[in-house]
Structure formats: structure tokens, C-alpha cells
Motif scaffolding. Structure first.
Motif, PDB file in Angstrom:
ATOM      1  N   GLY A 447       0.790  -1.223   0.000  1.00  0.00           N
ATOM      2  CA  GLY A 447       0.000   0.000   0.000  1.00  0.00           C
ATOM      3  C   GLY A 447       0.821   1.272   0.000  1.00  0.00           C
ATOM      4  N   LEU A 448       2.132   1.158  -0.235  1.00  0.00           N
ATOM      5  CA  LEU A 448       2.979   2.354  -0.323  1.00  0.00           C
ATOM      6  C   LEU A 448       2.375   3.319  -1.337  1.00  0.00           C
ATOM      7  CD1 LEU A 448       5.801   3.471   0.642  1.00  0.00           C
ATOM      8  CD2 LEU A 448       6.725   2.456  -1.461  1.00  0.00           C
ATOM      9  N   SER A 449       2.346   4.595  -0.998  1.00  0.00           N
ATOM     10  CA  SER A 449       1.615   5.531  -1.852  1.00  0.00           C
ATOM     11  C   SER A 449       2.522   6.557  -2.507  1.00  0.00           C
ATOM     12  CB  SER A 449       0.545   6.261  -1.035  1.00  0.00           C
ATOM     13  OG  SER A 449       1.149   7.017  -0.002  1.00  0.00           O
ATOM     14  N   LEU A 450       2.039   7.055  -3.642  1.00  0.00           N
ATOM     15  CA  LEU A 450       2.662   8.194  -4.303  1.00  0.00           C
ATOM     16  C   LEU A 450       2.182   9.479  -3.652  1.00  0.00           C
ATOM     17  CD1 LEU A 450       2.206   7.316  -8.103  1.00  0.00           C
ATOM     18  CD2 LEU A 450       4.358   7.272  -6.837  1.00  0.00           C
ATOM     19  N   THR A 451       3.087  10.421  -3.499  1.00  0.00           N
ATOM     20  CA  THR A 451       2.712  11.744  -3.002  1.00  0.00           C
ATOM     21  C   THR A 451       2.783  12.729  -4.162  1.00  0.00           C
ATOM     22  OG1 THR A 451       3.582  11.278  -0.792  1.00  0.00           O
ATOM     23  CG2 THR A 451       3.296  13.601  -1.401  1.00  0.00           C
ATOM     24  N   THR A 452       1.702  13.442  -4.397  1.00  0.00           N
ATOM     25  CA  THR A 452       1.681  14.433  -5.473  1.00  0.00           C
ATOM     26  C   THR A 452       2.199  15.763  -4.939  1.00  0.00           C
ATOM     27  OG1 THR A 452      -0.204  13.359  -6.539  1.00  0.00           O
ATOM     28  CG2 THR A 452       0.227  15.656  -7.127  1.00  0.00           C
ATOM     29  N   VAL A 453       3.211  16.316  -5.635  1.00  0.00           N
ATOM     30  CA  VAL A 453       3.789  17.589  -5.192  1.00  0.00           C
ATOM     31  C   VAL A 453       3.543  18.723  -6.196  1.00  0.00           C
ATOM     32  CG1 VAL A 453       5.559  16.518  -3.761  1.00  0.00           C
ATOM     33  CG2 VAL A 453       6.041  16.938  -6.165  1.00  0.00           C
ATOM     34  N   GLY A 454       2.947  18.401  -7.322  1.00  0.00           N
ATOM     35  CA  GLY A 454       2.647  19.436  -8.303  1.00  0.00           C
ATOM     36  C   GLY A 454       1.817  18.866  -9.442  1.00  0.00           C
ATOM     37  N   LYS A 455       1.034  19.730 -10.119  1.00  0.00           N
ATOM     38  CA  LYS A 455       0.167  19.271 -11.202  1.00  0.00           C
ATOM     39  C   LYS A 455       0.219  20.236 -12.375  1.00  0.00           C
ATOM     40  CE  LYS A 455      -3.314  16.877  -8.353  1.00  0.00           C
ATOM     41  NZ  LYS A 455      -4.759  16.778  -8.025  1.00  0.00           N
ATOM     42  N   SER A 456      -0.022  19.666 -13.557  1.00  0.00           N
ATOM     43  CA  SER A 456      -0.150  20.484 -14.755  1.00  0.00           C
ATOM     44  C   SER A 456      -0.996  19.690 -15.747  1.00  0.00           C
ATOM     45  CB  SER A 456       1.230  20.793 -15.355  1.00  0.00           C
ATOM     46  OG  SER A 456       1.096  21.593 -16.508  1.00  0.00           O
ATOM     47  N   GLU A 457      -1.498  20.346 -16.772  1.00  0.00           N
ATOM     48  CA  GLU A 457      -2.227  19.635 -17.818  1.00  0.00           C
ATOM     49  C   GLU A 457      -2.255  20.481 -19.075  1.00  0.00           C
ATOM     50  OE1 GLU A 457      -6.876  20.244 -17.479  1.00  0.00           O
ATOM     51  OE2 GLU A 457      -6.093  19.432 -15.576  1.00  0.00           O
ATOM     52  N   PHE A 458      -2.325  19.793 -20.199  1.00  0.00           N
ATOM     53  CA  PHE A 458      -2.510  20.475 -21.473  1.00  0.00           C
ATOM     54  C   PHE A 458      -2.981  19.452 -22.499  1.00  0.00           C
ATOM     55  CE2 PHE A 458       1.954  19.359 -20.984  1.00  0.00           C
ATOM     56  CZ  PHE A 458       2.251  18.644 -22.140  1.00  0.00           C
ATOM     57  N   ASN A 460      -4.572  16.722 -24.216  1.00  0.00           N
ATOM     58  CA  ASN A 460      -5.317  15.560 -23.738  1.00  0.00           C
ATOM     59  C   ASN A 460      -4.631  14.849 -22.580  1.00  0.00           C
ATOM     60  OD1 ASN A 460      -7.392  15.756 -25.727  1.00  0.00           O
ATOM     61  ND2 ASN A 460      -5.927  14.961 -27.241  1.00  0.00           N
ATOM     62  N   VAL A 461      -3.736  15.560 -21.880  1.00  0.00           N
ATOM     63  CA  VAL A 461      -2.891  14.902 -20.879  1.00  0.00           C
ATOM     64  C   VAL A 461      -2.894  15.673 -19.568  1.00  0.00           C
ATOM     65  CG1 VAL A 461      -0.527  14.172 -20.353  1.00  0.00           C
ATOM     66  CG2 VAL A 461      -1.400  13.948 -22.679  1.00  0.00           C
ATOM     67  N   LYS A 462      -2.933  14.934 -18.476  1.00  0.00           N
ATOM     68  CA  LYS A 462      -2.697  15.491 -17.146  1.00  0.00           C
ATOM     69  C   LYS A 462      -1.323  14.999 -16.670  1.00  0.00           C
ATOM     70  CE  LYS A 462      -6.358  13.641 -15.315  1.00  0.00           C
ATOM     71  NZ  LYS A 462      -7.405  13.269 -14.313  1.00  0.00           N
ATOM     72  N   ILE A 463      -0.578  15.900 -16.041  1.00  0.00           N
ATOM     73  CA  ILE A 463       0.758  15.534 -15.564  1.00  0.00           C
ATOM     74  C   ILE A 463       0.857  15.869 -14.080  1.00  0.00           C
ATOM     75  CG2 ILE A 463       3.246  15.836 -15.863  1.00  0.00           C
ATOM     76  CD1 ILE A 463       2.696  16.878 -18.675  1.00  0.00           C
ATOM     77  N   GLU A 464       1.364  14.910 -13.311  1.00  0.00           N
ATOM     78  CA  GLU A 464       1.603  15.135 -11.894  1.00  0.00           C
ATOM     79  C   GLU A 464       3.084  14.910 -11.590  1.00  0.00           C
ATOM     80  OE1 GLU A 464      -0.869  12.935  -9.251  1.00  0.00           O
ATOM     81  OE2 GLU A 464      -2.680  13.217 -10.470  1.00  0.00           O
ATOM     82  N   ALA A 465       3.647  15.796 -10.797  1.00  0.00           N
ATOM     83  CA  ALA A 465       4.969  15.551 -10.220  1.00  0.00           C
ATOM     84  C   ALA A 465       4.724  14.788  -8.923  1.00  0.00           C
ATOM     85  CB  ALA A 465       5.698  16.859  -9.942  1.00  0.00           C
ATOM     86  N   VAL A 466       5.280  13.576  -8.839  1.00  0.00           N
ATOM     87  CA  VAL A 466       5.027  12.723  -7.676  1.00  0.00           C
ATOM     88  C   VAL A 466       6.355  12.246  -7.093  1.00  0.00           C
ATOM     89  CG1 VAL A 466       2.790  11.952  -8.559  1.00  0.00           C
ATOM     90  CG2 VAL A 466       4.861  10.649  -9.115  1.00  0.00           C
TER      91      VAL A 466
END
Length: 719
Positions: A447-458, A460-466
């Protein structure tokens, strides 16, 4: 002073962002990822240091000291590959050189069957003997025993009534294994250092070490010296400068016959220290004790079995800046005082001394004089020191040759460290069992999780810095590309040694996400944002040690190879991605030196449904059979298909398994590969099939295999 518009706008921006203007901009939540690998090594170094210091603090009486001495010797042989069996020396004198005060016998003997050791035996002309005798161990001069200052020391001692035996260490002088135009000089750019370390790395793959090889040469050289009819076997000593000083420490750890020793400018800095300056005191292969950190064993332990025999340690105070790491003097003084305490508890504080010289790294005149007087005091009972060196004059390399052609390997058709490694018996076992025993990655918590530290999108794509924490204090950064319509049913994890910073708008990751796939581009330890920061100390030292090679050595010494750490990182990413997108299958695409930990991760986690190994090492056996291989690469890595392979080493792995067997073990999961040989050159398909004949799950690729089409093919293999 006129203020430019740019400066005015910059100042206005800073002021407007300050609390005084009623605004507060939060700090960007990104970590300094470049500190993760160095800080992790600092942590495990300190743990090893604390363990060792705690054990030494318990040496309060003779019984506890003797127990530690036994433990040290046993642990040393265990770490370096085991104590060899003695075999006939088959020594012979090839010729004799007459000088005014001494003669020089040119000697060859076998330290192991067909391992020929060349040396010069200096015998005083005055007196009948038996004489006290000194083993002169050469430092890392390419011409070994013939190096001018080593000759001076041998001649000086011989003139003072000592028999002296100077021999060529592995890869030096007439024992050069990679000869250049002159047979007793090397063609390798790193000189004697590379002559030791290139085969030393190959030996690690079969569970052997250059440390064991060099130590055993010294033991057998002492055998020859002690058995000489003109030598008093109760008055034996060893000395040497630089690498020879370190080899003197190695010999002191295992051979009780020495009556005294002088170690000059040795690598007497521990790797497990109070405050490690990463990657620490890594050096030539024979000076790096693999797995010593978890044992609480380090370089200064070599001298504990020697107590309370007379010991002189001499260093160049300049070495903290010019030769070894910035911790050299601090660590040396701290550990010397610890050892001196043992001498005191044994009632012989007068038998151990420390001297530091302001002169650069060398067995300089002053240090030679101190060596003479120490040997005279403890082996000849001469208490009045001499103040001038006896007359000395160096002979040429050719004059001191033992062999007719200047190379013992060629002259006697001898074995080399690498040729012996190729003959080690290999017994194949289940690959996963071998990895459990040798690699030992840290498996992630469920169950180790990703932590999202930033987001962007353009588009047809969403991008997360994790990021994900793969080990204590180690945070792996990544970009997660998702379709705007929601997470897809397949995830591609991409590991590129150039790092995720190779991202470009409109490139493959964005294209795949726009087509409905989830894509994670991550940096693991040593690459991209995870490439380690430069350490403290002189700039030359910091730059020269910020390499894959040095960090690999440090990790091996401290008990967690880079291959293990990187496998841990990949497994953490797989767990976190599975937690974030639980119903999506995972494919793993890796490139160059990252293919090895990627394969290891697939062997541990069957959630990796398909695997792309682009331009990775074809097999460890290919590297073992190669005379030379890629080594010593810097961070960030050079061209993606020509990189140092040492970060993927697992000591002892070839005794039990190899990369082709690991690939076969993950069948029926598909493995696409385009392997390279030990020199980074593509391998012909027929040769790949020969190596991977037991693997029914491979697809051999050619041409460009790092593009959208290849990744689509990889994803389809996971369906």
C-alpha cells in the motif's frame, strides 16, 4: 548607480512577494533529491561506525583484546573470499647484481600455481648473517619494485645490515597484465590503479577479491624471505608506502611472523566514519572490503591483531587534500588513538607511534630515515638514530628485471587474476534464491503511496509531479502522465539513465498518455535529479569521486550495492503505482545500465507484466570473459549506450546465476531486449540467442527500440 529595468522589476517582484506587502508565497514542495543517495550512505556509514566503536569500547582487558584479534582475522578472510592453501613456491634466482655494499638477487616464485611473483632480494655484503629482514611492499607505481624511491629505501636498509625483499604487486612492474609497448608498463590509462581494479571487479563476480590476491602474495613473499638461509625468521618486518603501506596493514592482519611494521602513507582512513563525506574513502579494488560495514569491520581493524608489536604509522598531512578523502587525517588520528589505547591496556604504549609529514604523498627522505631508525631500534637493538641516509643510487627498470622479456605472465605463461576468476566453479541455483542471498533489496510496504507535489495539464494529458519514499530518507521523484479522460488500464514505467529531465513537450510520454496509457517517468538513485551532489573537500577530489564507480564501491563496502538500492527504488515505484492505479497492468522499459536493476525488480514482482531491456549488459559472464570493459563513468552518465556497468555488480552472482537465467525465470512474461557487450557494443542476434538459449520468453530487438512504437509493442505484450 543607474538601475536597469530588469533589476527594478526583479526587486519589485521580491518585495511584492514578501509578507510586508501582504502576500505570502509558499515554498515549492520539492526536495533536494541530489542529497538522497549521499545522505543514505551517511546514514548506513554512521550505523556501521557506531557498531564498530561500541565493540572496541569493550576491549578493556587482554582476554577481550585477544578475542577481538581472532575475530578480526576470521572476519577479514571471510570478507575477502577465504584464506588460500599454501602451495610450493618453486622459487628460483635468475641472476645476481653485485654492488659495493650489497648484492641483488633477481627472484621469481609462485604465490599460487602458475601465479608468478617477481622480486629483488637485497643482501648485505658485510656480515655472515642471519640478518634481520624487511619485506618492502611497493606502492602504486607502474614499475613496482623498480620505482626510484622504493629502491632508495631498499638500498638504505641493505647498507644498514638488513636483507630486503622488494616484489612486484599484482599488475605492476614485471607482473603487468595489460602491457603496453614496454612490457613492464601498462596500456591502461589509470596505470597501476586500473591494473588492480579492472580484474578486481571481475573477481568480485565470482566471490573473489583483489584484496585476497594481494594479501596472499605478501604472505608468500614473507614465506620466501623467512626461509632464506641468510635471514633470521624471528626478526622479520614489513614496510611500504601508499599502496605498499596499505598492503603492510593487510599483512599485519594475517601473519604473526612479523616482529615490527612501518606503514607509510597507507589508506588508513575508515569508510564507516562519524561524518562521512560521500562517497567516502573508496580506492583501488584491494583496499575496499565488500560488506565490511554491516560487520562493524573497517581498515583500522587490520592493525588490531598486530598489537602489541612495535608499529609506526607515518602519513603525509597533505594527503587529506591531495590523495585520499578530506576525512583522511581526522579519521586516521581518531583511529590511531583508539588503537593506542589497546597498546596501553596491554602495557606497551611505547611500541606504537604516529608521525605526520607536511610533505606531499611520498616515501620522502625524512620518512625513509624514520623507517631506518625504527627497524634498527626494534630488529637490531640500535638505540642511537642515524641522521643521514646511506649512499643510494637507483638502477634502471631494465637492470632490475627478473625475466628476460620484462613480463612474467608472458615469459612463464602464467595465470592472471582475471584468468583465475574465469576458472572459479559455477553452480547454478534458482535465480530468485541467488538474488535473495546476494542482492537483498528492501521490499516495499504494502500500500505504499505516491505523493503528489505538483500538477499540470494540457491538450489531452494530465501531468503530476510525484514522489515515493523507497527507503528511509530516499524519495524517488517521477512524472506521472495520465489521460485527461481518466487513468488507463495499462501503466508504463520508464527508466532512462538520462533522467526524466530528458522530457520534451510532445514526446513519447505525452503521446502515450494521449492514447490512453498511464506513463510514469522516474529518476532512481544516481540518475536525473537523483544524481548525487558534489561532496565537500577540494574541488578536484569532489569531481573525481562523483562517479558511478566510487558510489558503487562505497555502497558495496557499506553492505548495500547500488544494484540493490536501485532494485529497491523500482519495487517501491511498482508498489506505489499499483496502489494509485490498482487495476492497471505494469510494463517496465529500462535503458542501458538501468536494465540490470529493472530485471532484478521483475524477478521480485510479477506485477511487472512485460519488460524492455534496451542496450543493457548481455550477461555478467560476457564481462568476466572480456579483457576490458566499461568502467569509471561520471554522473550524469555519458552517451546512453556506453556507460559504466559497475553499478550493476552483485558480488558472487556468477557462482550461482546470470542475467540470461534470471530472464528465463520470469517466463512467461515477455522480455524484449537489445543487449550490448562489456564494451558497450551491440551483440549479434545469434550470440544473444546462444547466451539466452534457456529463455523462451525473449524477443530480440534491433534498430531504434526506444520510441513510441517499441513502447506500444511492450504494452501489447502485457495484455
Amino acid at each position: 548607480m543607474a538601475i536597469s529595468r530588469r533589476h527594478f522589476l526583479y526587486g519589485s517582484a521580491v518585495l511584492s512577494a514578501s509578507p510586508a506587502f501582504g502576500q505570502s508565497i509558499p515554498l515549492v514542495p520539492y526536495r533536494n533529491y541530489a542529497r538522497c543517495l549521499p545522505d543514505y550512505l551517511r546514514k548506513i556509514s554512521r550505523e556501521a561506525y557506531d557498531k564498530r566503536v561500541s565493540a572496541i569500547a569493550k576491549l578493556t582487558d587482554e582476554a577481550s583484546i585477544k578475542a577481538r584479534q581472532r575475530w578480526t582475522r576470521e572476519t577479514f578472510w571471510k570478507l575477502v573470499g577465504g584464506e588460500p592453501q599454501k602451495t610450493p613456491l618453486n622459487a628460483k634466482v635468475t641472476r645476481t647484481i653485485q654492488k659495493d655494499k650489497f648484492r641483488i638477487e633477481c627472484v621469481v616464485f609462485e604465490s599460487q600455481p602458475k601465479v608468478y611473483v617477481t622480486g629483488n632480494l637485497y643482501i648485505p655484503n658485510d656480515g655472515k648473517g642471519p640478518f634481520p629482514a624487511v619485506l618492502m611492499q611497493a606502492g602504486h607505481a607502474s614499475n613496482g619494485k623498480s620505482y626510484e624511491l622504493y629502491q632508495f629505501c631498499c638500498q638504505g636498509l641493505a647498507s644498514l645490515g638488513f636483507v630486503v625483499f622488494a616484489f612486484d604487486p599484482m599488475g605492476q612492474g614485471e607482473r603487468t597484465n595489460y602491457p603496453g609497448d614496454i612490457p613492464w608498463t601498462t596500456r591502461l590509462s589509470g596505470g597501476a590503479d586500473d591494473e588492480h581494479t579492472l580484474p578486481g571487479k571481475q573477481m568480485l563476480l565470482v566471490g573473489d577479491s583483489a584484496t585476497r590476491f594481494q594479501t596472499w602474495d605478501a604472505v608468500r613473499a614473507l614465506d620466501y624471505l623467512a626461509s632464506h638461509p641468510l635471514v633470521d625468521p624471528k626478526r622479520l618486518a614489513s614496510t611500504g608506502q601508499s599502496g605498499g603501506g596499505t598492503n603492510t596493514m593487510l599483512l599485519a592482519a594475517v601473519d604473526d611472523r612479523l616482529a615490527t611494521a612501518v606503514a607509510t602513507c597507507p589508506n588508513s582512513e575508515n569508510v564507516a566514519v562519524r561524518d562521512l563525506i560521500p562517497p567516502g574513502a573508496t580506492d583501488d579494488a584491494e583496499q575496499n572490503f565488500i560488506g565490511s560495514g554491516p560487520e562493524g569491520f573497517d581498515r583500522w581493524d587490520l592493525l588490531y591483531p598486530f598489537a602489541p608489536k612495535p608499529l609506526l604509522v607515518m602519513v603525509s598531512a597533505h594527503d587529506f587534500a591531495g590523495t585520499y578523502s578530506p576525512n583522511y587525517i581526522n579519521s586516521g588520528v581518531e583511529e590511531f588513538n583508539r588503537l593506542k589505547g589497546v597498546y596501553e591496556r596491554l602495557g606497551h604504549a611505547d611500541r606504537i607511534e604516529w608521525h605526520d609529514s607536511p610533505l606531499p604523498h611520498s616515501v620522502a627522505y625524512e620518512l625513509r630515515l624514520r623507517t631506518y631508525n625504527w627497524m634498527r631500534r626494534w630488529l637490531q637493538n640500535e638505540q642511537q638514530p642515524i641522521t643521514e641516509e646511506p649512499a643510494v643510487s637507483a638502477l634502471t627498470d631494465r637492470e632490475l628485471l627478473v625475466t628476460s622479456n620484462g613480463n612474467a605472465v608472458v615469459a612463464f605463461k602464467g595465470e592472471t587474476p582475471a584468468s583465475l576468476a574465469r576458472k572459479v566453479k559455477q553452480e547454478r541455483v534458482n535465480p530468485r534464491r541467488a538474488l535473495d542471498q546476494l542482492l537483498k533489496p528492501k521490499l516495499p510496504a504494502k500500500g505504499l503511496s505516491l505523493t503528489t507535489v505538483g500538477k499540470s495539464e494540457f491538450r489531452n494529458v494530465k501531468i503530476e509531479a510525484v514522489e515515493v519514499e523507497s527507503a528511509a530518507g530516499v524519495f524517488i521523484p517521477a512524472w506521472l502522465y495520465l489521460p485527461k479522460t481518466g487513468a488507463g488500464k495499462q501503466t508504463l514505467l520508464i527508466l532512462d539513465p538520462r533522467g526524466r529531465i530528458a522530457w520534451r513537450e510532445g514526446a513519447v510520454m505525452e503521446q502515450l498518455a494521449a492514447q490512453g496509457f498511464n506513463v510514469c517517468a522516474a529518476d532512481i538513485r544516481g540518475f536525473g535529479n537523483m544524481a548525487p551532489e558534489l561532496s565537500g573537500g577540494l574541488s578536484n577530489y569532489a569531481r573525481n569521486h562523483a562517479t558511478e564507480q566510487h558510489y558503487a564501491w562505497a555502497s558495496l563496502i557499506l553492505g548495500e550495492s547500488l544494484a540493490s538500492q536501485r532494485t529497491t527504488d523500482i519495487l517501491a515505484l511498482v508498489e506505489a503505482l499499483s496502489s494509485r492505479i490498482p487495476n492497471a497492468s505494469i510494463s517496465l522499459a529500462s535503458r542501458s545500465i538501468l536494465t540490470t536493476p529493472a530485471l532484478f525488480a521483475a524477478a521480485y514482482d510479477d506485477r511487472i507484466k512485460s519488460l524492455l531491456l534496451s542496450g543493457g549488459l548481455v550477461s555478467y559472464n560476457n564481462l568476466l570473459q572480456s579483457e576490458e570493459f566499461l568502467a569509471g563513468g561520471y554522473f550524469p552518465p555519458p552517451a546512453e549506450q556506453a556507460q559504466d556497468v559497475f553499478g550493476g555488480f552483485v558480488p558472487g552472482i556468477l557462482k550461482h546465476t546470470d542475467l540470461p537465467q534470471i530472464v528465463a525465470s520470469i517466463a512467461p512474461r515477455r522480455t524484449m531486449l537489445s543487449p550490448r557487450n562489456a564494451m558497450g557494443k551491440p551483440v549479434e542476434e545469434s550470440a544473444v540467442r546462444a547466451e539466452y538459449q534457456g529463455a523462451s520468453n525473449i524477443e530480440i530487438l534491433s534498430g531504434n527500440d526506444w520510441d513510441t512504437a517499441s513502447f506500444r509493442k511492450l504494452l501489447s505484450a502485457a495484455s
